[in-house]
Design an enzyme around this catalytic site. Sequence first.
Site, PDB file in Angstrom:
ATOM      1  N   LYS A 138       0.861  -1.183   0.000  1.00 39.42           N
ATOM      2  CA  LYS A 138       0.000   0.000   0.000  1.00 39.42           C
ATOM      3  C   LYS A 138       0.894   1.229   0.000  1.00 39.42           C
ATOM      4  CE  LYS A 138      -4.482   0.908   0.225  1.00 39.42           C
ATOM      5  NZ  LYS A 138      -5.609   0.054  -0.209  1.00 39.42           N
TER       6      LYS A 138
HETATM    7  P1  NAD Z   1     -12.504   8.234  -2.934  1.00 40.53           P
HETATM    8  O1  NAD Z   1     -11.465   9.220  -2.591  1.00 40.53           O
HETATM    9  O2  NAD Z   1     -12.914   8.062  -4.359  1.00 40.53           O
HETATM   10  O3  NAD Z   1     -13.829   8.510  -2.070  1.00 40.53           O
HETATM   11  C1  NAD Z   1     -13.809   8.614  -0.680  1.00 40.53           C
HETATM   12  C2  NAD Z   1     -15.159   9.162  -0.230  1.00 40.53           C
HETATM   13  O4  NAD Z   1     -15.201   9.186   1.192  1.00 40.53           O
HETATM   14  C3  NAD Z   1     -15.404  10.607  -0.689  1.00 40.53           C
HETATM   15  O5  NAD Z   1     -16.771  10.747  -1.015  1.00 40.53           O
HETATM   16  C4  NAD Z   1     -15.066  11.398   0.555  1.00 40.53           C
HETATM   17  O6  NAD Z   1     -15.698  12.668   0.593  1.00 40.53           O
HETATM   18  C5  NAD Z   1     -15.624  10.472   1.613  1.00 40.53           C
HETATM   19  N1  NAD Z   1     -15.135  10.770   2.950  1.00 40.53           N
HETATM   20  C6  NAD Z   1     -13.887  11.090   3.363  1.00 40.53           C
HETATM   21  N2  NAD Z   1     -13.878  11.351   4.668  1.00 40.53           N
HETATM   22  C7  NAD Z   1     -15.141  11.187   5.094  1.00 40.53           C
HETATM   23  C8  NAD Z   1     -15.783  11.297   6.341  1.00 40.53           C
HETATM   24  N3  NAD Z   1     -15.091  11.646   7.430  1.00 40.53           N
HETATM   25  N4  NAD Z   1     -17.102  11.058   6.412  1.00 40.53           N
HETATM   26  C9  NAD Z   1     -17.810  10.692   5.313  1.00 40.53           C
HETATM   27  N5  NAD Z   1     -17.270  10.566   4.109  1.00 40.53           N
HETATM   28  C10 NAD Z   1     -15.961  10.808   4.007  1.00 40.53           C
HETATM   29  O7  NAD Z   1     -11.963   6.840  -2.325  1.00 40.53           O
HETATM   30  P2  NAD Z   1     -12.411   5.365  -2.735  1.00 40.53           P
HETATM   31  O8  NAD Z   1     -11.452   4.868  -3.749  1.00 40.53           O
HETATM   32  O9  NAD Z   1     -13.870   5.343  -2.995  1.00 40.53           O
HETATM   33  O10 NAD Z   1     -12.089   4.578  -1.385  1.00 40.53           O
HETATM   34  C11 NAD Z   1     -13.034   4.485  -0.309  1.00 40.53           C
HETATM   35  C12 NAD Z   1     -12.680   3.316   0.592  1.00 40.53           C
HETATM   36  O11 NAD Z   1     -12.690   2.104  -0.174  1.00 40.53           O
HETATM   37  C13 NAD Z   1     -11.286   3.381   1.232  1.00 40.53           C
HETATM   38  O12 NAD Z   1     -11.339   2.765   2.501  1.00 40.53           O
HETATM   39  C14 NAD Z   1     -10.444   2.531   0.311  1.00 40.53           C
HETATM   40  O13 NAD Z   1      -9.289   2.024   0.947  1.00 40.53           O
HETATM   41  C15 NAD Z   1     -11.437   1.453  -0.038  1.00 40.53           C
HETATM   42  N6  NAD Z   1     -11.136   0.708  -1.275  1.00 40.53           N
HETATM   43  C16 NAD Z   1     -11.008   1.355  -2.468  1.00 40.53           C
HETATM   44  C17 NAD Z   1     -10.775   0.607  -3.623  1.00 40.53           C
HETATM   45  C18 NAD Z   1     -10.693   1.252  -4.987  1.00 40.53           C
HETATM   46  O14 NAD Z   1     -10.652   0.503  -5.970  1.00 40.53           O
HETATM   47  N7  NAD Z   1     -10.719   2.552  -5.121  1.00 40.53           N
HETATM   48  C19 NAD Z   1     -10.633  -0.778  -3.550  1.00 40.53           C
HETATM   49  C20 NAD Z   1     -10.774  -1.401  -2.314  1.00 40.53           C
HETATM   50  C21 NAD Z   1     -11.036  -0.648  -1.190  1.00 40.53           C
END
Ligand code: NAD
Length: 425
Positions: free
Chosen positions: A113
Amino acid sequence: MSKLPSAPIYTSEVYLMACKQFDRAADAINLPESIRDRVKHPRRAVVVSLPIKRDDGSVQVFEGYRVQHNFATGPGKGGIRFHPDVTLGEVAALAMWMSWKTALAGLPYGGAKGGVIVDPSRLSAGELERLSRRYMQELIPFVGPHVDVPAPDLGTNETMMGWMADTWSNHLGRFDPAIITGKPLALGGSQGRREATGAGVAYLVSRYLEDLGVPLGEATVAIQGFGNVGGEAARALARRGARIIAISDHTGGYHNARGIDVDKALACVAANRTLADFDGGDAIDNERLLALDCTVLIPAALERVITPENAPRLRCRILAEAANGPTTFAADRWLEENRPDLEIIPDVLCNAGGVIVSYFEWIQNLENYYWTRDEVLEKLFRQLEQAREAVERQRARFKFSRRLAAQTLGIQRVAEAKQARGLFP
Ligand code: NAD
């Protein structure tokens, strides 16, 4: 439990949470003491300084990390997070979870990561490009298509993956898309990668609803976090017939018992980067959103949002962990003991769709042969179903919780590979 190493990484709250989960799983499967620390702690942690020129001409130095947890069965694999609260310990925890996730999904990868301490919403597009490129530049000695293959995570996106692929390719002197996944289609990205994590979450939620005998048309869903994963999960679940009754992002949340217009919410984020101007529901804060009466609750933002304080207030039937590590160790234990009716789809299974389609993207890049969206999604759901069935078998066999079943499967596979390779020299 053995004594922890002394570097500051190992005192981070999130890292300790990942370690507690590991210790519990290792005890549950009687993992030999002789191999525990080797399987548990990261193989390598890299800290980089990232000086970039700001638009006003000043120079600012950002701090970045890449933690490579294990390479036992293939290159490291895991996203890059841009967030102001990133720490080395958090990145190490996320890298550890990637190890269990890739092993559980049967992918020929280890776990890794990355992260940079930055609020990406405060940088211009030009500044973000310079920071993304500098991050890849500094990691060149430590990554590669057969060494460690990054991808997007919280705060990063496919445009940034494209800049990083270009930086790596300029260094090599030829285009080499297999260095990173989650790229734009024009640079060797895969059909279906953008929506893969959210579509995978929706697929698994549908399967567990089926088990509960709840038709999708009768299911209500609340989602915390409306970025790539939360937004795409909302889109896919709405398409499958579910009613999305609440969504939120870091600017606030919206509740609409009749159903949020998901396309309108997605259009709002596409236009403004946040939900701040959304007018399709009543304002609701994150704590109230988590406690809503709904069939499915999907945390899709940050880790450690479900705590012993708010766990007793959860009213959902299914907790689908789209985010990594959204439930603290103590909250998880409380839920296990007090909410036997709650179906938890643990993160390492729930959000595995992202890394599965990253794997497909990497294969397509290495072979220079590209698949259709339907092929990608069909293979994704098949692979997720295999992982789900393996978890359910493990659960039934050992009477484990679903989280313990998923983590023990991943840990066991990594441990077996490490044991088979032996200790060098
Ligand atoms: P992103 O940056 O596209 O979106 C994150 C979202 O969370 C945004 O809408 C942001 O405003 C919101 N957010 C941030 N802080 C917040 C809070 N305190 N309260 C409410 N909302 C809040 O990120 P993503 O890629 O969608 O990732 C989200 C989660 O999924 C993370 O935990 C990430 O590790 C996990 N994840 C992502 C992927 C991927 O393919 N992108 C794969 C597996 C897991």
